[in-house]
Design an enzyme around this catalytic site. Structure first.
Site, PDB file in Angstrom:
ATOM      1  N   GLY A 181       0.822  -1.205   0.000  1.00  0.00           N
ATOM      2  CA  GLY A 181       0.000   0.000   0.000  1.00  0.00           C
ATOM      3  C   GLY A 181       0.853   1.251   0.000  1.00  0.00           C
ATOM      4  CG  ASP A 228      -0.102   9.568  11.552  1.00  0.00           C
ATOM      5  OD1 ASP A 228      -1.251  10.020  11.742  1.00  0.00           O
ATOM      6  OD2 ASP A 228       0.302   9.173  10.444  1.00  0.00           O
ATOM      7  CE  LYS A 267       5.350   3.787   5.901  1.00  0.00           C
ATOM      8  NZ  LYS A 267       4.405   4.515   6.778  1.00  0.00           N
ATOM      9  CG  MET A 311       5.343   9.353   6.589  1.00  0.00           C
ATOM     10  SD  MET A 311       6.587  10.636   6.715  1.00  0.00           S
ATOM     11  CE  MET A 311       8.046   9.648   7.027  1.00  0.00           C
TER      12      MET A 311
END
Length: 614
Positions: free
Chosen positions: A22, A137, A43, A26
């Site tokens: 996904g 977050d 990531k 960021m």
């Protein structure tokens, strides 16, 4: 989960990338595998951040601190490269939907599940705050629901995208408006109390399906966060006593994580703390992971290190010596991710032969869009632990039940099959319909006693049509020579347990004259004074009585005058073990102990002849 498009990098540092999970504010999240065989979520930050030197320094600092976080309710950061052209970090991969996905799909969580969730979240925040981090977050998409509890991800990383305040120079907000604290919305310095506010908003959303400050637009939501009272009208009274102080506008009025955990008390854990829909989503994701791992690894050009060139002859001698060494139940601690050396034998010319079918993963023969007339499919895996079987569900939310099932078996016994003779192309077939079930078994000319069967369960009017459509696709895919199961040489899938070359080793091991009788693609009877049934399959757990031998496990179970000896080692498919069973029985000797001794010798003879490279 999506496959990586052609041309995408397939390697970040020590991690081989296999799929896309996904994309967020960021950057992208990718599924990877470490050299040690561990799944990771990688990531990769957006290029816009990579060009900011300040971001790189903050990213490095926050990642270093994040790696200090441990605990049962976080996904630990394993690795990172802040200096890469596109900086990245790798954390432990957690199989499970996000809280957002779970609530969107199944609605608000029941009270007991919310209590379980809240306890895990508070424990995760306590660990994050312990090392001096603030999550910044905490939102539903950053909480994953795993089989053994919630996991908080992306802790502390949002700080790397910030400058001196929480509002960037473009006016965009680092954080999620419906779950950020009033001080974060106002760009003020943050303390751990900011995460507590987000915790209160998140628990409310889990219990009601709606964020407590949700507005018609982002500005309205931010206004509500700063100025309005939360909407807690539908919240259970017990949860309201927990959430209300967490959502206080003044950070000093909020409880800390220790006080929250004291309020929550102990969890009354059950075998299935999440709703059934969550477990279905977990199983679906695990099936997608298995599918991604089964994809062929793109060939990458490899450069030979200069230091290897002058010693090639010596290296070849070492390899040849290793290959010719005989190993009996040896230590097989090979890296499970490194691909096996290619087989020296060419694949069999007949794609429907037993040798070809044993190399095929039946769960890859039908894809999501293989049956356009019948509907989208989801591979449900192998409920029976047999190599040659796979079950599929039709991906229709109103029909995800046992009434919408498709199963495939590549080695079904044809003798005794009842039904209506028919044809599928030029192949003889038998069709049998009972109520809403329809099976279609095609006789395989290469192995006449065994065939390929598709069974469909939907309605009496449609099930035979589904079976026919699926069989046509399966036969075409098999004839197109599908890619073999990944690293098939390192598994027991391709072993022919009735192979002629096994006869002498087995007769030497048992001091008997034996003859073989095929029982299936992965089963064979060797009959003499004692009958030995050999069977290969895969299992999800080990027997309690198994003894570790190197990287493998051995178990011996005596049952009267019969004996079962099993050899198990890690499979290439996540969560499964390869297993070879030898059932020794029907002996003219009265001693079950003797059967166990001979069964173990049979096992060793098979292992040394088959030589799986696991």
């Amino acid at each position: 989960m999506q496959p990586l498009p052609p041309g995408e990098p397939r390697q970040f540092g020590r991690y081989r990338l296999i799929a896309s999970l996904g994309e967020g504010g960021m950057g992208r999240v990718l599924l990877g595998v470490s050299r040690e065989g561990r799944l990771v979520a990688v990531k990769q930050v957006h290029p816009a951040f990579a060009h900011d030197p300040g971001f790189r320094s903050r990213f490095k600092r926050e990642v270093e601190t994040s790696r200090m976080v441990s605990g049962a309710y976080t996904a630990a950061v394993m690795d990172a490269d802040p200096e890469a052209p596109l900086p990245w970090l790798a954390s432990v991969f957690v199989a499970g939907p996000s809280l957002k996905e779970a609530v969107d799909a199944a609605g608000p969580l029941p009270l007991s599940a919310v209590h379980y969730l809240a306890t895990g979240l508070a424990s995760a925040l306590a660990e994050i705050h312990r090392v001096g981090l603030i999550h910044r977050d905490l939102k539903p998409s950053n909480v994953l629901l795993a089989t053994d509890g919630p996991r908080v991800i992306d802790f502390g990383i949002a700080r790397a995208a910030e400058g001196d305040t929480d509002i960037t120079h473009t006016g965009s907000i680092i954080g999620s408006p419906g779950f950020m604290s009033p001080e974060q919305a106002n760009g003020l310095p943050l303390t751990p109390a900011s995460d507590v506010f987000s915790f209160g908003a998140l628990v409310t959303m889990a219990a009601t399906g709606r964020a407590p400050f949700a507005g018609a637009s982002t500005p309205q939501t931010l206004y509500n966060v700063v100025h309005s009272a939360p909407d807690l009208t539908t919240l259970h009274p017990d949860l309201r006593r927990l959430v209300e102080p967490c959502l206080a506008k003044d950070p000093k009025a909020r409880p800390n994580t220790a006080q929250i955990l004291d309020f929550l008390g102990s969890v009354q854990l059950t075998a299935t703390p999440w709703p059934p829909a969550v477990y279905s989503m977990i199983e679906r994701q695990q099936a997608e992971v298995r599918a991604a791992l089964a994809l062929p690894v793109p060939k990458q050009p490899r450069k030979r290190p200069k230091w290897l060139i002058p010693t090639a002859a010596a290296a070849m001698a070492v390899v040849l010596a290793a290959v010719t060494t005989t190993v009996i139940l040896a230590n097989r601690d090979a890296d499970p991710v490194v691909a096996a050396a290619p087989s020296t034998s060419a694949p069999p010319p007949d794609p429907l032969s037993a040798a070809a079918l044993r190399r095929v993963d039946p769960c890859k023969l039908l894809g999501p869009d293989s049956l356009p007339k019948s509907g989208k499919l989801l591979a449900a895996g192998d409920p029976d632990s047999q190599y040659d079987r796979c079950g599929y569900f039709f991906d229709r939310s109103a029909e995800l039940s046992d009434r919408s099932l498709l199963s495939l078996e590549l080695g079904v016994r044809m003798s005794g099959k009842k039904g209506q003779p028919t044809k599928v192309g030029a192949l003889d077939a038998i069709q049998n319909q009972e109520s809403d079930d329809c099976s279609l078994a095609v006789s395989n000319p290469a192995t006449p006693d065994y065939g390929i069967e598709v069974s469909a369960r939907r309605t009496a009017q449609t099930s035979c049509g589904i079976a026919k459509e699926a069989m046509d696709v399966v036969l075409k895919k098999l004839r197109d020579n599908p890619e073999p199961y990944p690293n098939v040489e390192k598994t027991l899938r391709q072993a022919d347990l009735c192979a002629p070359e096994l006869k002498k080793p087995l007769q030497d091991a048992t001091a008997q004259t034996l003859r073989s009788e095929v029982q299936g693609l992965h089963e064979c009877n060797w009959q003499g004074r004692t009958t030995y049934l050999l069977k290969t399959w895969h299992v999800k757990s080990l027997d309690n009585a198994e003894t570790k031998i190197g990287n493998a496990y051995l178990s011996v179970r005596q049952e009267g005058d019969s004996c079962v000896v099993a050899w198990t080692f890690p499979q290439q498919e996540l969560g499964w073990w390869d297993r070879l069973d030898v059932y020794g029985g029907t002996s003219t000797t009265p001693s079950g102990t003797k059967n166990c001794d001979s069964s173990r010798r049979v096992l060793e003879a098979v292992v040394n002849t088959v030589k799986p490279r696991g």
